[in-house]
Design an enzyme around this catalytic site. Structure first.
Site, PDB file in Angstrom:
ATOM      1  N   ASP A 136       3.785  -1.277  -3.384  1.00 14.60           N
ATOM      2  CA  ASP A 136       4.874  -0.317  -3.191  1.00 14.60           C
ATOM      3  C   ASP A 136       6.239  -0.832  -3.644  1.00 14.60           C
ATOM      4  O   ASP A 136       7.249  -0.638  -2.970  1.00 14.60           O
ATOM      5  CB  ASP A 136       4.911   0.152  -1.725  1.00 14.60           C
ATOM      6  CG  ASP A 136       3.719   1.045  -1.389  1.00 14.60           C
ATOM      7  OD1 ASP A 136       3.632   2.138  -1.962  1.00 14.60           O
ATOM      8  OD2 ASP A 136       2.867   0.639  -0.572  1.00 14.60           O
ATOM      9  N   TRP A 148      -2.737  11.239   5.123  1.00 13.85           N
ATOM     10  CA  TRP A 148      -3.293   9.935   4.766  1.00 13.85           C
ATOM     11  C   TRP A 148      -3.538   9.185   6.066  1.00 13.85           C
ATOM     12  O   TRP A 148      -2.645   9.086   6.904  1.00 13.85           O
ATOM     13  CB  TRP A 148      -2.336   9.115   3.890  1.00 13.85           C
ATOM     14  CG  TRP A 148      -2.821   7.693   3.774  1.00 13.85           C
ATOM     15  CD1 TRP A 148      -3.882   7.249   3.032  1.00 13.85           C
ATOM     16  CD2 TRP A 148      -2.294   6.529   4.449  1.00 13.85           C
ATOM     17  NE1 TRP A 148      -4.062   5.897   3.227  1.00 13.85           N
ATOM     18  CE2 TRP A 148      -3.106   5.428   4.084  1.00 13.85           C
ATOM     19  CE3 TRP A 148      -1.245   6.320   5.338  1.00 13.85           C
ATOM     20  CZ2 TRP A 148      -2.879   4.144   4.569  1.00 13.85           C
ATOM     21  CZ3 TRP A 148      -1.018   5.039   5.827  1.00 13.85           C
ATOM     22  CH2 TRP A 148      -1.828   3.963   5.425  1.00 13.85           C
ATOM     23  N   HIS A 205      -2.940   3.405  -5.476  1.00 13.86           N
ATOM     24  CA  HIS A 205      -4.181   3.495  -4.713  1.00 13.86           C
ATOM     25  C   HIS A 205      -5.450   3.452  -5.541  1.00 13.86           C
ATOM     26  O   HIS A 205      -6.472   4.006  -5.140  1.00 13.86           O
ATOM     27  CB  HIS A 205      -4.171   4.756  -3.863  1.00 13.86           C
ATOM     28  CG  HIS A 205      -3.250   4.651  -2.686  1.00 13.86           C
ATOM     29  ND1 HIS A 205      -3.277   5.509  -1.620  1.00 13.86           N
ATOM     30  CD2 HIS A 205      -2.272   3.760  -2.404  1.00 13.86           C
ATOM     31  CE1 HIS A 205      -2.353   5.170  -0.741  1.00 13.86           C
ATOM     32  NE2 HIS A 205      -1.728   4.110  -1.199  1.00 13.86           N
ATOM     33  N   ASP A 210       6.757   7.224  -3.406  1.00 17.15           N
ATOM     34  CA  ASP A 210       6.238   6.461  -2.261  1.00 17.15           C
ATOM     35  C   ASP A 210       6.301   4.968  -2.544  1.00 17.15           C
ATOM     36  O   ASP A 210       5.340   4.374  -3.015  1.00 17.15           O
ATOM     37  CB  ASP A 210       4.802   6.890  -1.931  1.00 17.15           C
ATOM     38  CG  ASP A 210       4.257   6.148  -0.710  1.00 17.15           C
ATOM     39  OD1 ASP A 210       5.049   5.499  -0.008  1.00 17.15           O
ATOM     40  OD2 ASP A 210       3.038   6.222  -0.465  1.00 17.15           O
ATOM     41  N   ASP A 259      -1.439  -2.751  -3.964  1.00 13.94           N
ATOM     42  CA  ASP A 259      -0.643  -1.577  -3.593  1.00 13.94           C
ATOM     43  C   ASP A 259       0.659  -2.034  -2.924  1.00 13.94           C
ATOM     44  O   ASP A 259       0.888  -1.783  -1.743  1.00 13.94           O
ATOM     45  CB  ASP A 259      -1.482  -0.713  -2.633  1.00 13.94           C
ATOM     46  CG  ASP A 259      -0.768   0.559  -2.209  1.00 13.94           C
ATOM     47  OD1 ASP A 259       0.122   1.012  -2.955  1.00 13.94           O
ATOM     48  OD2 ASP A 259      -1.092   1.085  -1.132  1.00 13.94           O
ATOM     49  N   HIS A 264       2.304  10.502  -5.311  1.00 17.72           N
ATOM     50  CA  HIS A 264       3.077   9.468  -4.651  1.00 17.72           C
ATOM     51  C   HIS A 264       3.349   8.438  -5.728  1.00 17.72           C
ATOM     52  O   HIS A 264       2.509   7.586  -5.997  1.00 17.72           O
ATOM     53  CB  HIS A 264       2.298   8.834  -3.494  1.00 17.72           C
ATOM     54  CG  HIS A 264       2.421   9.586  -2.213  1.00 17.72           C
ATOM     55  ND1 HIS A 264       1.909   9.125  -1.030  1.00 17.72           N
ATOM     56  CD2 HIS A 264       3.047  10.758  -1.920  1.00 17.72           C
ATOM     57  CE1 HIS A 264       2.183   9.985  -0.065  1.00 17.72           C
ATOM     58  NE2 HIS A 264       2.871  10.979  -0.579  1.00 17.72           N
ATOM     59  N   ASP A 312      -1.678   8.703  -5.280  1.00 17.66           N
ATOM     60  CA  ASP A 312      -0.711   7.620  -5.109  1.00 17.66           C
ATOM     61  C   ASP A 312      -1.005   6.605  -6.198  1.00 17.66           C
ATOM     62  O   ASP A 312      -2.132   6.105  -6.304  1.00 17.66           O
ATOM     63  CB  ASP A 312      -0.863   7.009  -3.713  1.00 17.66           C
ATOM     64  CG  ASP A 312       0.180   5.934  -3.425  1.00 17.66           C
ATOM     65  OD1 ASP A 312       0.322   5.013  -4.252  1.00 17.66           O
ATOM     66  OD2 ASP A 312       0.833   5.999  -2.378  1.00 17.66           O
ATOM     67  N   LYS A 319      -7.320   6.027  -0.927  1.00 25.45           N
ATOM     68  CA  LYS A 319      -6.794   4.679  -1.158  1.00 25.45           C
ATOM     69  C   LYS A 319      -7.943   3.726  -1.434  1.00 25.45           C
ATOM     70  O   LYS A 319      -9.064   3.958  -0.993  1.00 25.45           O
ATOM     71  CB  LYS A 319      -6.037   4.265   0.108  1.00 25.45           C
ATOM     72  CG  LYS A 319      -5.442   2.885   0.093  1.00 25.45           C
ATOM     73  CD  LYS A 319      -4.352   2.785   1.156  1.00 25.45           C
ATOM     74  CE  LYS A 319      -3.837   1.369   1.251  1.00 25.45           C
ATOM     75  NZ  LYS A 319      -2.536   1.281   1.882  1.00 25.45           N
ATOM     76  N   GLU A 330      -4.853  12.235   0.791  1.00 24.22           N
ATOM     77  CA  GLU A 330      -4.573  11.050  -0.024  1.00 24.22           C
ATOM     78  C   GLU A 330      -5.603   9.944   0.207  1.00 24.22           C
ATOM     79  O   GLU A 330      -5.811   9.491   1.318  1.00 24.22           O
ATOM     80  CB  GLU A 330      -3.166  10.523   0.335  1.00 24.22           C
ATOM     81  CG  GLU A 330      -2.758   9.267  -0.415  1.00 24.22           C
ATOM     82  CD  GLU A 330      -1.378   8.758   0.002  1.00 24.22           C
ATOM     83  OE1 GLU A 330      -0.808   9.280   0.989  1.00 24.22           O
ATOM     84  OE2 GLU A 330      -0.872   7.825  -0.649  1.00 24.22           O
TER      85      GLU A 330
HETATM   86  C1  RNT Z   1      -0.191   4.157   2.246  1.00 23.94           C
HETATM   87  C2  RNT Z   1       0.019   5.500   1.630  1.00 23.94           C
HETATM   88  C3  RNT Z   1       0.925   6.409   2.383  1.00 23.94           C
HETATM   89  C4  RNT Z   1       2.147   5.722   2.912  1.00 23.94           C
HETATM   90  C5  RNT Z   1       3.185   6.633   3.479  1.00 23.94           C
HETATM   91  C6  RNT Z   1       4.164   5.910   4.308  1.00 23.94           C
HETATM   92  O1  RNT Z   1      -0.918   3.330   1.434  1.00 23.94           O
HETATM   93  O2  RNT Z   1       0.493   5.338   0.332  1.00 23.94           O
HETATM   94  O3  RNT Z   1       1.259   7.471   1.581  1.00 23.94           O
HETATM   95  O4  RNT Z   1       2.748   4.949   1.929  1.00 23.94           O
HETATM   96  O5  RNT Z   1       2.556   7.672   4.117  1.00 23.94           O
HETATM   97 ZN    ZN Z   2       1.139   7.144  -0.670  1.00 25.78          ZN
END
Ligand code: RNT
Ligand code: ZN
Length: 418
Positions: free
Chosen positions: A295, A186, A261, A325, A293, A285, A258, A227, A225
């Protein structure tokens, strides 16, 4: 006493599920073979051990300064092992390049090699933990807004070299552990405002990836990955969903989904059956986006449940890798691991306990009311008694007991960190 109650409740649950054609013993076996790949970066707010004193960049952000985060590799390992001791089953650990064992020296991203991960390989062996890997494009003087898609060939080559080295490290890890190491790519590349050279950056990214993936390996697997956008890079993301889905499909590569994302109302669950027709496997993720996003710590919410249910319904249990993640610095970080990991497991458990044969039949017979009614009833079948039994059989705290266990580690260990 508690143990007896759990057993009793499980026996009742077993009967309830048997009545709708679901074998809870078989499901418990499947749960034992369901391995999460725990992300090492929840333990220290995505800081890592590069010791270059920089802050987190690349469009991602951690909020909060709850005391006690891991400050070095020993603390991080100890925290992860403690978290794992509160999660039933056996789980992998997902490393980022910046978490190498650099021995106090500054090792630049184009200089890393397997020697910096030998102690992780040994640790994994000693602690029955398989490892996965990620290249790290963020938090570096050469990161800027563009890495692999940078028009400056010098910068691009630097990140190409980094990525190639990360793949070589992953191959060595995979070989040493006798199980493929999954390496995620990513990069944060994008721009804040109106962008007119969209095609050019994507051409550059494609070319960089082609160079990075040219070398074939047997003991690692690549995934890419996408986003929607990063903070400060709101207008354009080079590695968008369309870009990477096409790239992965064309090159027969794994794609990383993810859950933070995508557009907020987009269903990630619905991508499973669509994508698995065109790519060999998926990496997840699992995260919890709150409005963006963000997290947040994974919980048992509808999107997570839908995602795991779709994987089971698509018969794709073995074609998916289950990375987590999220990173939240506002609460006990070890507790965050346990909540998120257990939530993912509970969603998988509920997915496995679904009376799928009956539901499929209802659907094919056009019995819409019956299908909806049974799906609703499944929500209050005693799945939680099965989860408690799963914990009991794995010798980890049952239910809310893990709260006191996390509190104890905080009192004894993390609260003593300055
Ligand atoms: C970022 C991505 C990525 C990170 C990690 C730390 O938006 O989700 O995967 O969260 O690599
Ligand atoms: Zn991620």
């Amino acid at each position: 006493m508690k143990e007896e109650l759990v057993k009793k409740a499980y026996e009742v649950a077993k009967e309830r599920y048997a009545a709708i054609g679901v074998d809870t013993e078989k499901v418990l076996e499947q749960m034992q073979n369901f391995h999460l790949s725990m992300h090492c970066w929840q333990a220290d707010d995505v800081a890592g051990f590069e010791n270059q004193g920089g802050s987190l960049t690349g469009g991602i952000q951690v909020n909060g300064n709850y005391p006690g985060k891991a400050r070095n590799i020993d603390e991080l390992r100890s925290d992860i092992l403690y978290a794992k001791s509160l999660i039933p089953g056996t789980h992998r650990l997902n490393l980022h390049e910046i978490y190498g064992d650099f021995g106090g020296k500054y090792v630049d991203r184009d200089q890393c090699d397997v020697t910096h991960f030998q102690s992780w390989i040994d640790w994994g062996k000693a602690n029955n933990t398989l490892l996965d890997f990620n290249s790290t494009s963020f938090s570096h003087p050469k990161s800027g807004d563009l890495s692999l898609a940078n028009p400056d060939k010098g910068i691009r080559d630097f990140w190409i070299e980094h990525s190639k080295r990360c793949r070589a490290i992953s191959e060595a890890i995979g070989k040493a552990q006798g199980d493929p190491c999954i390496m995620n790519t990513w990069v944060h590349d994008g721009s804040k405002d109106l962008t007119v050279n969209r095609l050019m950056y994507r051409e550059l990214l494609k070319d960089s990836l082609d160079q990075i993936f040219a070398q074939k390996y047997d003991n690692m697997k690549d995934c890419v990955e996408s986003k929607v956008f990063g903070i400060g890079l709101e207008s354009y993301t080079v590695g968008s969903n369309d870009f990477y889905t096409s790239y992965a499909a064309k090159n027969n590569m794994m794609i990383t989904l993810d859950t933070g994302h995508f557009h907020p109302t987009e269903s990630v669950a619905d991508k499973v059956s669509a994508m698995l027709l065109f790519v060999p496997e998926l990496m997840l993720h699992v995260s919890r986006p709150v409005r963006w996003d963000s997290d947040h710590v994974t919980i048992m919410d509808d999107p997570t449940q839908d995602l795991f249910s779709e994987i089971v319904r698509a018969g794709a249990l073995d074609r998916v890798h289950y990375g987590l993640d999220y990173f939240d610095g506002t609460l006990n970080r070890i507790g965050a691991y346990v909540i998120g990991s257990r939530a993912a497991q509970k969603c998988m458990l509920r997915a496995l306990l679904e009376p799928i044969a009956t539901l499929r039949k209802y659907e094919l017979d056009d019995k819409k009311f019956q299908r909806l009614a049974l799906l609703e009833e499944c929500k209050n079948l005693p799945w939680n008694a099965v989860y408690d039994e799963f914990c009991l059989r794995n010798n980890v705290p049952v239910g809310e007991e893990f709260i006191t266990a996390v509190e104890k580690y905080e009192a004894d260990v993390t609260s003593k960190r300055a």
